[in-house]
Design a protein around this motif. Structure first.
Motif, PDB file in Angstrom:
ATOM      1  N   THR A  22       0.838  -1.191   0.090  1.00  0.00           N
ATOM      2  CA  THR A  22      -0.071  -0.042   0.013  1.00  0.00           C
ATOM      3  C   THR A  22       1.025   1.272   0.102  1.00  0.00           C
ATOM      4  N   LEU A  23       0.409   2.347  -0.707  1.00  0.00           N
ATOM      5  CA  LEU A  23       1.318   3.589  -0.906  1.00  0.00           C
ATOM      6  C   LEU A  23       0.715   4.447   0.275  1.00  0.00           C
ATOM      7  N   ARG A  24      -0.659   4.758   0.479  1.00  0.00           N
ATOM      8  CA  ARG A  24      -1.098   5.516   1.370  1.00  0.00           C
ATOM      9  C   ARG A  24      -2.381   4.890   2.332  1.00  0.00           C
ATOM     10  N   SER A  77      -4.925   2.878   1.702  1.00  0.00           N
ATOM     11  CA  SER A  77      -6.321   2.536   1.192  1.00  0.00           C
ATOM     12  C   SER A  77      -6.553   0.941   0.972  1.00  0.00           C
ATOM     13  N   THR A  78      -5.496   0.445   0.146  1.00  0.00           N
ATOM     14  CA  THR A  78      -5.473  -0.986  -0.109  1.00  0.00           C
ATOM     15  C   THR A  78      -5.360  -1.613   1.181  1.00  0.00           C
ATOM     16  N   GLU A  79      -4.478  -1.169   2.237  1.00  0.00           N
ATOM     17  CA  GLU A  79      -4.334  -1.836   3.571  1.00  0.00           C
ATOM     18  C   GLU A  79      -5.837  -1.890   4.269  1.00  0.00           C
ATOM     19  N   GLY A  91      -7.837  -3.828  -4.791  1.00  0.00           N
ATOM     20  CA  GLY A  91      -6.841  -2.733  -4.782  1.00  0.00           C
ATOM     21  C   GLY A  91      -7.419  -1.280  -4.992  1.00  0.00           C
ATOM     22  N   SER A  92      -6.866  -0.269  -4.264  1.00  0.00           N
ATOM     23  CA  SER A  92      -7.259   1.061  -4.725  1.00  0.00           C
ATOM     24  C   SER A  92      -6.665   1.919  -5.840  1.00  0.00           C
ATOM     25  N   TYR A  93      -7.298   2.713  -6.537  1.00  0.00           N
ATOM     26  CA  TYR A  93      -6.579   3.520  -7.457  1.00  0.00           C
ATOM     27  C   TYR A  93      -7.163   4.898  -7.428  1.00  0.00           C
TER      28      TYR A  93
END
Ligand SMILES: Cc1cc2nc3c(=O)[nH]c(=O)nc-3n(C[C@H](O)[C@H](O)[C@H](O)COP(=O)(O)O)c2cc1C
Length: 405
Positions: free
Chosen positions: A260-262, A264-266, A344-346
């Motif tokens: 995860t980058l930020r 959201s996916t987590e 996943g988030s985008y």
């Protein structure tokens, strides 16, 4: 340092405590490893394996404290990998004509790596070498885990020298070099990690070879692998574990691996876990954040699982690089028969989930759901969608389990 395995057999290997990674970064050991080499003293003296090349000079100098090198009659190399054959260069400078017993494939790999015309003697399955009171019997074990691997069984002491098979990575102290000196659960986990990372891709071959080994009816009392501790309390325990692990092994577990980058996916991962648990309370759900875990540990979790969800934010119109790498690792470890999906988030184009599913299909992974994606951070509505996705995913696995029974 050396220590006695039995009256006639001495461990003369090297401990490498600060060695944290094997094969670049493929397999982490965290507490280092041992390169096991064994000196057998009988009417003929035999050295089984050496150690990794950088420790060669130290190894040879320590070996001289155990034996006049000229009194080593035979060397046996159980496979050509450099962590066991590397010190040959230093050793053969001192005793250049000593015969090296190994498989035909090992002759090729050793010649290819050292470019030396040493006195190789090829052995095949069933060949015997009488060394006095004891006899060495050779059994080729192709692809466990190298094409040139072989087991060596020694009579009288009833020892199986098993190459990397049954090994674990420990940089144990002198008192800890036997299985019965260690915590059983940790030993199990360390042996399993080696199994998954080195042998799982050859499951079928391993299973067949373990059956063959059992059918030889050897009276094995001790197993000396080429890494880690010696199995002496119950050597058949680890043989049976290999038989289980190589036979479509799975536990009651689902693994959710993500990066995860930020965050959201987590969050999606956590909501999906919540959904799974709502319909399947007994299942263990293992969340693995790739930023905090080694791939060599994550692949063990995947090996144990019935089903796997991979989560990746979209980055540069594609899959997050670490997740793409994990897909390669799963493919290479041949774990495609688990049940797979993705999430996943985008932020705008949102390709990651579709591309993961495409990769799964291209590599013939068993895809059980087309996955779920979320624009930016999940709100309350998205949270509920993730929970519903988790429930539906779990129910599909349950149904599939029922069909297979
Ligand atoms: C370097 C970078 C590249 C990105 N590239 C894309 C992209 O090509 N397409 C897209 O839909 N989103 C892209 N995003 C947006 C992320 O996918 C988005 O912020 C997402 O919510 C991140 O999920 P996370 O919080 O789990 O890291 C990019 C973000 C960053 C930081």
């Amino acid at each position: 340092m050396s220590y006695k395995i039995t009256e006639g057999v001495t461990w003369v290997g090297k401990i490498h405590p600060d060695f944290g990674q094997v094969f670049g970064k493929k397999l982490s050991t965290k507490i280092g490893t041992t390169y096991n080499s064994f000196l057998i003293k009988d009417e003929k003296n035999v050295l089984i394996d050496t150690v990794w090349s950088p420790l060669g000079k130290e190894f040879v100098s320590d070996l001289k404290k155990e034996i006049d090198l000229k009194e080593i009659d035979y060397i046996v190399i159980t496979h050509g990998e450099l962590d066991h054959s590397g010190a040959l260069e230093d050793l053969m400078e001192e005793i250049p004509h000593t015969p090296i017993f190994c498989t035909g494939a090992s002759i090729c790999s050793l010649k290819g790596q050292f470019h030396k015309d040493w006195n190789f003697i090829q052995v095949k399955t069933g060949d015997e070498l009488i060394i006095g009171e004891r006899k060495l019997i050779f059994y080729e074990s192709k692809m466990l885990h190298w094409p040139d691997s072989m087991f060596v069984y020694m009579t009288k002491d009833n020892i199986l020298f098993s190459t990397d098979v049954f090994g674990q990575n420990y940089s144990a102290h002198e008192s800890l070099l036997f299985d019965d000196c260690l915590d059983g659960e940790e030993l199990y986990q360390r042996a399993l990690k080696v199994y998954v990372n080195l042998f799982a891709s050859y499951n079928k071959i391993v299973n067949k070879k373990i059956e063959e080994l059992k059918n030889l009816n050897l009276d094995i009392k001790i197993i000396c692998p080429s890494h880690g501790v010696t199995w002496r309390s119950n050597p058949w325990y680890i043989i049976d574990k290999y038989a289980q692990w190589s036979n479509d092994y799975e536990e009651n577990q689902i693994t959710i691996a993500y990066e995860t980058l930020r965050g959201s996916t987590e969050k999606m991962a956590q909501y999906i876990e919540e959904g799974i648990k709502q319909v399947w309370s007994e299942i263990k759900v293992k969340l693995c954040n790739l930023a905090h875990m080694d791939n060599s540990d994550i692949i063990v979790e995947i090996f144990k699982s019935k089903a796997v969800l991979l989560g990746s934010p979209t980055m540069n119109n594609g899959i997050f690089p670490s997740i793409a790498g994990l897909i390669e690792l799963i493919k290479g470890t041949k774990l495609k028969d688990k049940h797979y999906s993705a999430f996943g988030s985008y932020g705008w184009s949102g390709e990651s989930v579709g591309q993961i599913i495409e990769d799964f299909k291209r590599y013939n992974f068993r895809v059980i759901d087309e996955g779920i994606k979320q624009l930016w951070a999940p709100d309350e509505d998205a949270k509920n969608r993730c929970i519903e996705f988790g429930k539906s995913f779990a129910n599909k696995i349950k149904d599939s389990d029922k069909k297979e029974i």
